[in-house]
Design an enzyme around this catalytic site. Structure first.
Site, PDB file in Angstrom:
ATOM      1  N   ASN A   1      -9.170   3.773  -1.329  1.00 38.71           N
ATOM      2  CA  ASN A   1      -9.669   4.793  -0.408  1.00 38.71           C
ATOM      3  C   ASN A   1      -8.908   6.106  -0.484  1.00 38.71           C
ATOM      4  O   ASN A   1      -9.482   7.177  -0.269  1.00 38.71           O
ATOM      5  CB  ASN A   1      -9.643   4.257   1.025  1.00 38.71           C
ATOM      6  CG  ASN A   1     -10.734   3.235   1.284  1.00 38.71           C
ATOM      7  OD1 ASN A   1     -11.787   3.282   0.658  1.00 38.71           O
ATOM      8  ND2 ASN A   1     -10.474   2.307   2.190  1.00 38.71           N
TER       9      ASN A   1
ATOM     10  N   HIS B   1       0.819  -1.217   0.000  1.00 37.37           N
ATOM     11  CA  HIS B   1       0.000   0.000   0.000  1.00 37.37           C
ATOM     12  C   HIS B   1       0.854   1.269   0.000  1.00 37.37           C
ATOM     13  O   HIS B   1       0.344   2.353  -0.292  1.00 37.37           O
ATOM     14  CB  HIS B   1      -0.899  -0.019   1.235  1.00 37.37           C
ATOM     15  CG  HIS B   1      -2.272   0.548   1.010  1.00 37.37           C
ATOM     16  ND1 HIS B   1      -2.887   0.613  -0.224  1.00 37.37           N
ATOM     17  CD2 HIS B   1      -3.165   1.099   1.891  1.00 37.37           C
ATOM     18  CE1 HIS B   1      -4.086   1.155  -0.102  1.00 37.37           C
ATOM     19  NE2 HIS B   1      -4.268   1.469   1.159  1.00 37.37           N
TER      20      HIS B   1
ATOM     21  N   ASN C   1      -6.776   6.991   3.908  1.00 31.20           N
ATOM     22  CA  ASN C   1      -8.158   7.320   3.567  1.00 31.20           C
ATOM     23  C   ASN C   1      -8.517   8.776   3.810  1.00 31.20           C
ATOM     24  O   ASN C   1      -9.641   9.186   3.541  1.00 31.20           O
ATOM     25  CB  ASN C   1      -9.136   6.402   4.306  1.00 31.20           C
ATOM     26  CG  ASN C   1      -9.046   6.524   5.814  1.00 31.20           C
ATOM     27  OD1 ASN C   1      -8.198   7.236   6.338  1.00 31.20           O
ATOM     28  ND2 ASN C   1      -9.914   5.821   6.514  1.00 31.20           N
TER      29      ASN C   1
ATOM     30  N   ASP D   1      -0.838   2.568  -5.428  1.00 30.26           N
ATOM     31  CA  ASP D   1      -0.978   1.136  -5.685  1.00 30.26           C
ATOM     32  C   ASP D   1      -2.351   0.838  -6.276  1.00 30.26           C
ATOM     33  O   ASP D   1      -3.307   1.574  -6.053  1.00 30.26           O
ATOM     34  CB  ASP D   1      -0.785   0.349  -4.390  1.00 30.26           C
ATOM     35  CG  ASP D   1      -1.837   0.707  -3.338  1.00 30.26           C
ATOM     36  OD1 ASP D   1      -1.882   1.891  -2.929  1.00 30.26           O
ATOM     37  OD2 ASP D   1      -2.622  -0.173  -2.940  1.00 30.26           O
TER      38      ASP D   1
END
Length: 214
Positions: free
Chosen positions: A137, A42, A91, A116
C-alpha cells in the site's frame, strides 16, 4: 552479491536548505510512526534508513510538519543526499513523497524507496526501477502521486508463517527471534546498496537480487 564501489570520505553535514551541489538524491524509508510499530516487519524501511544515517553520520532527524516527513541531509561524494521518513501512515506515503520532491525539485529518477516485500524471502534484497506495487500500500500510494519510475530497494520479509495468518497481521508483527539476530546483517547490506547507488554517480539502479545470509 554485487561488488561495491569504495566510498570516499563524507563531506561536512549539509543544511537542509543548502544549494550549489552538483546533484540531489532522495532516499525514502517506508514505515508507520509510533512505538508500537518500531520493531515490526512493515517498518524495516525506517530501520534501514536509520542505520544508514547513523553509519554515514547524518545530522539528527528534523520533523517537517508541512512536508509530513522526518528529514535529514548530508553531502556524500559531492552529492546532496536527503533521507526522509513519511510521518503519514503507510498507505498515505505518496502525499509525503510528493511534498518532498516538489519542495526540493527532485525528479522521480533520483528517488529511491526502501520498503518491505512479503513476496520476497527473508535474507534477500531485490533492487529495480519501476514496476507495479505488488500489493504494497505504501508503494501504491507513491505510484499514484509520482508514477512508477523511481528506484526500489525491496527487503524480503517472507514467507508468511503460519500460512493461514492474515497478511496485514503478519507484516505488523515483530520479527522472529532468529530473524531479529540477523537484522544487523540486513541493514549493513542495505546500506551497501544505498552507498553504491550514491557513489557510482549515475543513478542507475540494477535489477538484481542480493543475499545477506551466509
Amino acid at each position: 552479491m554485487g561488488l561495491f564501489v569504495k566510498r570516499p570520505e563524507s563531506g561536512e553535514a549539509a543544511s537542509l536548505y543548502s544549494i550549489g551541489l552538483n546533484k540531489t538524491l532522495l532516499i525514502i524509508g517506508l514505515g508507520n510512526m509510533g512505538k508500537e510499530y518500531d520493531s515490526t516487519r512493515h517498518n524495516i524501511g525506517f530501520t534501514c534508513l536509520d542505520a544508514f544515517a547513523k553509519t554515514n553520520e547524518f545530522p539528527n532527524w528534523i520533523e517537517k510538519k508541512d512536508l509530513k516527513v522526518l528529514l535529514t541531509s548530508h553531502t556524500l561524494a559531492d552529492t546532496r543526499v536527503i533521507l526522509a521518513k513519511p510521518t503519514t501512515m503507510m498507505n498515505l506515503s505518496g502525499a509525503a513523497v510528493l511534498n518532498v520532491i516538489n519542495f526540493y525539485k527532485i525528479i522521480p529518477e533520483c528517488v529511491l524507496v526502501v520498503h518491505d516485500e512479503l513476496d520476497i524471502t527473508f535474507g534477500q534484497i531485490r533492487t529495480r526501477v519501476g514496476g507495479s506495487d505488488a500489493g504494497h500500500n505504501g508503494i501504491k500510494s507513491i505510484i499514484e502521486k509520482i508514477g512508477e519510475e523511481f528506484g526500489r530497494v525491496r527487503i524480503g520479509i517472507g514467507p508468511k508463517t503460519p500460512d493461514q495468518i492474515d497478511s496485514v497481521d503478519f507484516v505488523l508483527q515483530n520479527f522472529s527471534k532468529s530473524e531479529h539476530a540477523k537484522l544487523p546483517a540486513l541493514t549493513r547490506e542495505t546500506s551497501a546498496v544505498l552507498s553504491e547507488w550514491i557513489y557510482v554517480g549515475n543513478q542507475q539502479l540494477p535489477h538484481e537480487t542480493r543475499s545477506f545470509l551466509i
